[in-house]
Design an enzyme around this catalytic site. Structure first.
Site, PDB file in Angstrom:
ATOM      1  N   ARG A 116       0.851  -1.180   0.000  1.00 13.25           N
ATOM      2  CA  ARG A 116       0.000   0.000   0.000  1.00 13.25           C
ATOM      3  C   ARG A 116       0.890   1.232   0.000  1.00 13.25           C
ATOM      4  O   ARG A 116       1.690   1.416   0.907  1.00 13.25           O
ATOM      5  CB  ARG A 116      -0.869  -0.051   1.267  1.00 13.25           C
TER       6      ARG A 116
ATOM      7  N   THR B 156      -0.702   7.583  -1.161  1.00 16.12           N
ATOM      8  CA  THR B 156      -2.029   7.507  -1.809  1.00 16.12           C
ATOM      9  C   THR B 156      -2.926   6.462  -1.156  1.00 16.12           C
ATOM     10  O   THR B 156      -4.135   6.458  -1.385  1.00 16.12           O
ATOM     11  CB  THR B 156      -1.871   7.114  -3.285  1.00 16.12           C
TER      12      THR B 156
ATOM     13  N   ASP C 239       0.823  -2.176  12.312  1.00 17.09           N
ATOM     14  CA  ASP C 239       1.215  -2.650  10.984  1.00 17.09           C
ATOM     15  C   ASP C 239       1.481  -4.153  11.041  1.00 17.09           C
ATOM     16  O   ASP C 239       2.447  -4.598  11.658  1.00 17.09           O
ATOM     17  CB  ASP C 239       2.474  -1.890  10.521  1.00 17.09           C
TER      18      ASP C 239
ATOM     19  N   ASP D 111       4.949  -5.459   9.627  1.00 13.43           N
ATOM     20  CA  ASP D 111       6.081  -5.106  10.487  1.00 13.43           C
ATOM     21  C   ASP D 111       6.079  -5.923  11.769  1.00 13.43           C
ATOM     22  O   ASP D 111       7.132  -6.365  12.242  1.00 13.43           O
ATOM     23  CB  ASP D 111       6.037  -3.609  10.831  1.00 13.43           C
TER      24      ASP D 111
END
Ligand code: PRP
Ligand code: URA
Length: 209
Positions: free
Chosen positions: A104, A108, A200, A203
């Site tokens: 991603r 944006t 995340d 991560d």
């Protein structure tokens, strides 16, 4: 319109709490994601067709049921989807595994495709796309597009945590795809992160950042 199933089994909810906790380290996070994926796979395979076979127990002949040769495919969205694959294969080891690489764009929030490798017999397989997070829905929609473009006819989407915005987006873009989630969270924040979410997923799984 696609259906949305929330698997709120107590074991799934319990493990999800520790997955969410920011004090849970990489090793335990990875183990818990795999365990929840196994529990979700148990639920998602509930409608697999059975066929009767004859066997002999130590006591007598018997008619018994086995899974009727269904061709399944598990498709993790890279990277974070990888954390769910082994948990699913524990229950359905004969499934083939394809990969769809998307990230991603942080500016944006749009998904960028960088890798696709699928089993050859795409049209005959029932696919489960897996990714821990369904946030804006962009990655899920793009992964489903990638599978359909190559001929897939039967697709389910499975994730741990979804935002309402992402669920709506996938339902609108792909009304034929059912969505299976462990928890439906409150909202997205300004950075497109799920609130409260787990942070995340990639991560935390791979210890990067
Ligand atoms: C995360 C997550 C999903 C996606 C969800 O991946 O694993 O793939 O974001 O967001 P969306 O619904 O708004 O598209 P990320 O892009 O961070 O890549 P990674 O798995 O490689 O870390
Ligand atoms: N991707 C993640 O890993 N977490 C989120 O909350 C949103 C997108």
């Amino acid at each position: 319109m696609g259906k949305v199933y929330v698997f709120d089994h107590p074991l799934i909810q319990h493990k999800l709490t520790y997955i969410r906790d920011k004090n849970t380290g990489t090793k335990e996070f990875r183990e818990l994601v795999e365990e929840v994926a196994t529990l979700m796979a148990f639920e998602i395979t509930r409608d697999l067709p059975l066929e009767e076979v004859e066997i002999e127990t130590p006591v007598s002949k018997a008619k018994a049921k086995v899974i009727a040769g269904k061709k399944l495919g598990v498709i993790p969205i890279l990277r974070a989807g990888m954390g769910m694959v082994d948990g699913i294969l524990k229950l359905i080891p004969a499934a083939k595994v394809g990969h769809i690489g998307l990230y991603r764009d942080p500016e944006t929030l749009k998904p960028v495709e960088y890798y696709v490798k699928l089993p050859t017999d795409v049209e005959e397989r029932d696919f489960i796309i897996v990714d821990p997070m369904l946030a804006t829905g962009g990655s899920a929609i793009e992964a489903i597009n990638a599978l359909k473009k190559r001929g897939a006819k039967s697709i389910k989407f499975m994730c741990l945590i979804a935002a309402p915005e992402g669920v709506e987006a996938v339902k609108n873009a792909h009304p034929d795809v059912d969505i299976y989630i462990a928890a439906l969270d409150e909202k997205l924040n300004d950075h497109g992160y799920i609130v409260p979410g787990l942070g995340d997923a990639g991560d935390r799984l791979f210890g990067t950042k």
